[in-house]
Design a protein around this motif. Sequence first.
Motif, PDB file in Angstrom:
ATOM      1  N   SER A  56      -0.617   9.474   4.373  1.00  0.00           N
ATOM      2  CA  SER A  56       0.734   9.253   4.790  1.00  0.00           C
ATOM      3  C   SER A  56       0.224   7.824   5.347  1.00  0.00           C
ATOM      4  CB  SER A  56       1.458   9.745   5.675  1.00  0.00           C
ATOM      5  OG  SER A  56       1.986  11.094   4.174  1.00  0.00           O
ATOM      6  N   GLY A  57      -0.156   8.596   6.740  1.00  0.00           N
ATOM      7  CA  GLY A  57      -0.875   7.304   7.425  1.00  0.00           C
ATOM      8  C   GLY A  57      -1.873   6.247   7.258  1.00  0.00           C
ATOM      9  N   THR A  58      -2.763   6.056   6.077  1.00  0.00           N
ATOM     10  CA  THR A  58      -2.979   5.293   4.909  1.00  0.00           C
ATOM     11  C   THR A  58      -2.320   4.286   4.075  1.00  0.00           C
ATOM     12  OG1 THR A  58      -5.499   6.560   5.128  1.00  0.00           O
ATOM     13  CG2 THR A  58      -4.753   4.681   3.360  1.00  0.00           C
ATOM     14  N   ILE A  59      -1.196   4.937   3.471  1.00  0.00           N
ATOM     15  CA  ILE A  59      -0.006   4.371   2.722  1.00  0.00           C
ATOM     16  C   ILE A  59       0.685   3.561   3.806  1.00  0.00           C
ATOM     17  CG2 ILE A  59       2.780   5.294   1.343  1.00  0.00           C
ATOM     18  CD1 ILE A  59       0.535   7.511   0.393  1.00  0.00           C
ATOM     19  N   GLY A  60       0.609   3.580   4.664  1.00  0.00           N
ATOM     20  CA  GLY A  60       1.509   3.031   5.407  1.00  0.00           C
ATOM     21  C   GLY A  60       1.402   1.618   6.562  1.00  0.00           C
ATOM     22  N   VAL A 115     -13.389  -3.327   7.951  1.00  0.00           N
ATOM     23  CA  VAL A 115     -14.087  -3.566   9.605  1.00  0.00           C
ATOM     24  C   VAL A 115     -13.001  -4.077  10.539  1.00  0.00           C
ATOM     25  CG1 VAL A 115     -15.178  -4.569  11.173  1.00  0.00           C
ATOM     26  CG2 VAL A 115     -16.740  -4.389   8.978  1.00  0.00           C
ATOM     27  N   ALA A 116     -12.079  -4.669  10.140  1.00  0.00           N
ATOM     28  CA  ALA A 116     -11.253  -5.280  10.889  1.00  0.00           C
ATOM     29  C   ALA A 116     -10.186  -4.293  11.250  1.00  0.00           C
ATOM     30  CB  ALA A 116     -10.445  -6.411  10.726  1.00  0.00           C
ATOM     31  N   HIS A 117     -10.012  -3.452  10.140  1.00  0.00           N
ATOM     32  CA  HIS A 117      -9.248  -2.274  10.369  1.00  0.00           C
ATOM     33  C   HIS A 117      -9.550  -1.654  11.475  1.00  0.00           C
ATOM     34  CE1 HIS A 117      -5.324  -2.328   7.975  1.00  0.00           C
ATOM     35  NE2 HIS A 117      -6.204  -3.419   7.254  1.00  0.00           N
ATOM     36  N   VAL A 118     -10.211  -0.795  12.178  1.00  0.00           N
ATOM     37  CA  VAL A 118     -10.806  -0.446  13.566  1.00  0.00           C
ATOM     38  C   VAL A 118     -10.966  -1.144  14.841  1.00  0.00           C
ATOM     39  CG1 VAL A 118     -12.294   1.441  11.992  1.00  0.00           C
ATOM     40  CG2 VAL A 118     -13.673  -0.376  12.848  1.00  0.00           C
ATOM     41  N   ILE A 119     -10.644  -2.226  15.222  1.00  0.00           N
ATOM     42  CA  ILE A 119     -10.897  -3.302  15.864  1.00  0.00           C
ATOM     43  C   ILE A 119      -8.722  -3.487  16.566  1.00  0.00           C
ATOM     44  CG2 ILE A 119     -11.415  -5.055  16.659  1.00  0.00           C
ATOM     45  CD1 ILE A 119     -13.653  -5.187  14.876  1.00  0.00           C
ATOM     46  N   PRO A 120      -8.843  -3.187  17.485  1.00  0.00           N
ATOM     47  CA  PRO A 120      -7.007  -3.606  18.006  1.00  0.00           C
ATOM     48  C   PRO A 120      -7.061  -4.599  18.031  1.00  0.00           C
ATOM     49  CG  PRO A 120      -8.470  -0.925  19.400  1.00  0.00           C
ATOM     50  CD  PRO A 120      -9.492  -1.551  18.290  1.00  0.00           C
ATOM     51  N   SER A 148      -8.900   1.470   6.572  1.00  0.00           N
ATOM     52  CA  SER A 148      -7.688   2.626   7.021  1.00  0.00           C
ATOM     53  C   SER A 148      -7.809   4.174   7.131  1.00  0.00           C
ATOM     54  CB  SER A 148      -6.248   2.160   7.075  1.00  0.00           C
ATOM     55  OG  SER A 148      -5.913   1.790   5.091  1.00  0.00           O
ATOM     56  N   ALA A 149      -8.307   4.293   5.819  1.00  0.00           N
ATOM     57  CA  ALA A 149      -8.486   5.452   5.973  1.00  0.00           C
ATOM     58  C   ALA A 149      -9.782   6.130   7.065  1.00  0.00           C
ATOM     59  CB  ALA A 149      -9.308   6.157   4.414  1.00  0.00           C
ATOM     60  N   VAL A 150     -10.130   5.151   7.182  1.00  0.00           N
ATOM     61  CA  VAL A 150     -11.515   5.696   8.207  1.00  0.00           C
ATOM     62  C   VAL A 150     -10.896   6.172   9.423  1.00  0.00           C
ATOM     63  CG1 VAL A 150     -13.663   5.592   9.116  1.00  0.00           C
ATOM     64  CG2 VAL A 150     -13.731   4.864   6.430  1.00  0.00           C
ATOM     65  N   TRP A 151      -9.991   4.731   9.467  1.00  0.00           N
ATOM     66  CA  TRP A 151      -9.655   4.913  10.842  1.00  0.00           C
ATOM     67  C   TRP A 151      -8.393   6.235  11.087  1.00  0.00           C
ATOM     68  CZ3 TRP A 151     -10.462   3.467  16.051  1.00  0.00           C
ATOM     69  CH2 TRP A 151      -9.596   3.411  16.545  1.00  0.00           C
TER      70      TRP A 151
END
Length: 202
Positions: A56-60, A115-120, A148-151
């Motif tokens: 769900s978090g990944t989909i959002g 990569v950017a999806h784990v960097i605020p 996003s799935a990793v994060w």
Amino acid sequence: MTEWITTIVEQMGYWAIALLMLLENVFPPIPSEVIMPLAGYTAANGGLNIMLVIMSGTIGTVNGAAFWWWLASKCGELRLKKLADRHGRWLTLSASDIDKIDDWFDRHGSWAIPVAHVIPGLRTLISIPAGLFGTTFPRFIILTILGSAVWTSVLAGAGYFLGRQFSAVDHYLGPAGLAIMAAVLLYYLYRVITFKPSAGNA
């Protein structure tokens, strides 16, 4: 605030997680660093399935990122910069911000997307150069899902395993979540107050 998020997640379940993560990527009122651990904590208590929480978090996240990709691809660089300088105060996004993330994207290529999806601070902005400079939508979605799935897995997993230690949750998760949200809010207010349109586009 953390209690409010937990209550919403408990009442609305996976829909709430997806919606909050979508909003976090379109306009970040609540950081994912708070949403996903709290959702994982709820799953640890038996209210939700941890795998569906992550999904769900990944989909959002993906849908929120797709909005910026679509907007950038439709507007083009010049129009997007004008839009950012005209209305960017409340989004804290200026034409110079777009230039900076464009330069970063040029140096790292489309693999900058996961990569950017784990960097605020980058997980939302990275969608803009991807849309502007021709990253195809299928490739963008695949790379966004990957990052996003990793994060979301890391954050939800942290909340899930921490949730088994109820005393630690009481003493750590609540104050930490409030501290993160307070920091994000203060930074947002600072950006709003000090926001300046780029020269020549005001």
